[in-house]
Scaffold this active site. Structure first.
Site, short mmCIF file in Angstrom:
data_model
loop_
_atom_site.label_atom_id
_atom_site.label_comp_id
_atom_site.label_asym_id
_atom_site.label_seq_id
_atom_site.Cartn_x
_atom_site.Cartn_y
_atom_site.Cartn_z
N CYS A 159 0.85 -1.20 0.00
CA CYS A 159 0.00 0.00 0.00
C CYS A 159 0.88 1.25 0.00
CB CYS A 159 -0.92 -0.01 1.22
SG CYS A 159 -2.13 -1.33 1.20
N SER A 180 -2.79 3.18 -1.73
CA SER A 180 -4.06 2.87 -1.09
C SER A 180 -3.95 3.22 0.38
CB SER A 180 -4.40 1.39 -1.27
OG SER A 180 -5.61 1.05 -0.63
N ILE A 221 -12.22 5.89 3.51
CA ILE A 221 -12.77 5.47 4.80
C ILE A 221 -13.72 4.31 4.53
CG2 ILE A 221 -14.16 6.13 6.80
CD1 ILE A 221 -13.32 9.05 6.26
N ALA A 276 -10.35 -4.57 7.16
CA ALA A 276 -10.84 -5.11 5.89
C ALA A 276 -9.74 -5.94 5.27
CB ALA A 276 -11.26 -3.99 4.96
#
EC number: 2.1.1.45
Length: 277
Positions: A159, A180, A221, A276
């Protein structure tokens, strides 16, 4: 850390609802940037408590070149557990790319008219430090974790994928490009981690610390973090703590967890949220 709060509010106000790989759903903005002057304090979010042990040990783990979570588990860090295989392996993720980035080296001999090559690696951290000493004005002080050839074998593609140093007026600055950015759970860790890395690099090369510039591609978010974000935004940022390096360390690879002291950190309580995966 008002910049961080402002970024959260901007996404709540202007973010676009999107689907994502995890199936969770996000509010997303593309292309955001914050700048943190480390002379003003160590950029550790104060409106919720962060797990300092995880931040420090993860960075030491990256710098060691390790990609198995055994070291993390031994030191009470669980942030990579969801992605590791049954043996604790993550594939060629950050540490591997930082310390053993694959390259082809010219070998002796030929195959017909074609040259022969052998597999080699680049220790990007060692080369970076060497370049700082030889060419401190260089604009090529870059480390990348994004390797298209290895992405399919990574448990989680990087990321925070590329970072660059710049030395100006005796101060060392670091800019991170993060493709990300999980704004609630991940980004506070990333800010602290790369600010710590900048302190470490400046310490072993003899420069003052300057600014950490955080450039984000998809800043989002997650839909199941909305209430947590609103709770955090209801709290007021406090004065930033200070980082103290407890001993004189000459090699970036010799730092230990005990070398770092965070002074004056008085955060609000933890705000829990699901990861997640």
């Amino acid at each position: 850390m008002q910049q961080y709060h402002d970024a959260l509010q901007h996404i709540l106000d202007h973010g676009v609802e999107t689907t994502d790989r995890t199936g969770t759903g996000t509010l997303s903005c593309f292309g955001m940037q914050q700048r943190y002057d480390l002379a003003e304090g160590f950029p550790l979010v104060t409106t919720k408590k962060l797990h300092l042990r995880s931040i420090i040990h993860e960075l030491l783990w990256f710098l060691s070149g390790d990609t198995n979570i055994r070291y993390l588990k031994e030191n009470g860090v669980s942030i990579w557990d969801e992605w590791a295989d049954e043996n604790g392996d993550l594939g060629p993720v950050y540490g591997y790319q930082w310390r053993k980035f694959p390259r082809l080296e010219l070998a002796e001999g030929t195959l017909g008219d074609e040259p022969l090559y052998r597999a080699g690696t680049v220790d990007q951290i060692s080369e970076l430090l060497d370049m700082i000493r030889k060419s401190p004005d260089s604009r090529r002080l870059i480390v990348t974790a994004w390797n298209p050839g290895d992405v399919p074998d990574m448990a989680l593609p990087p990321c925070h994928s590329l970072w660059q140093l710049r030395i100006l007026g005796g101060k060392m600055h670091l800019q991170l490009y993060q493709r990300s950015a999980d704004m609630f759970l991940g980004v506070p860790f990333n800010i602290a981690s790369y600010a710590l890395l900048l302190h470490m690099l400046a310490h072993v090369t003899g420069y003052e610390v300057g600014s950490f510039v955080h450039t984000m591609g998809d800043a989002h978010i997650y839909s199941n973090h909305m209430e947590q974000v609103k709770l955090q935004l209801s709290r007021s940022p406090k004065s930033l703590p200070q980082l103290r390096i407890a001993r004189d360390v000459s090699s970036i690879f010799d730092f230990k967890y005990e070398d770092f002291e965070i002074l004056g950190y008085d955060p609000d309580p933890v705000i829990k949220a699901p990861v997640a995966v």
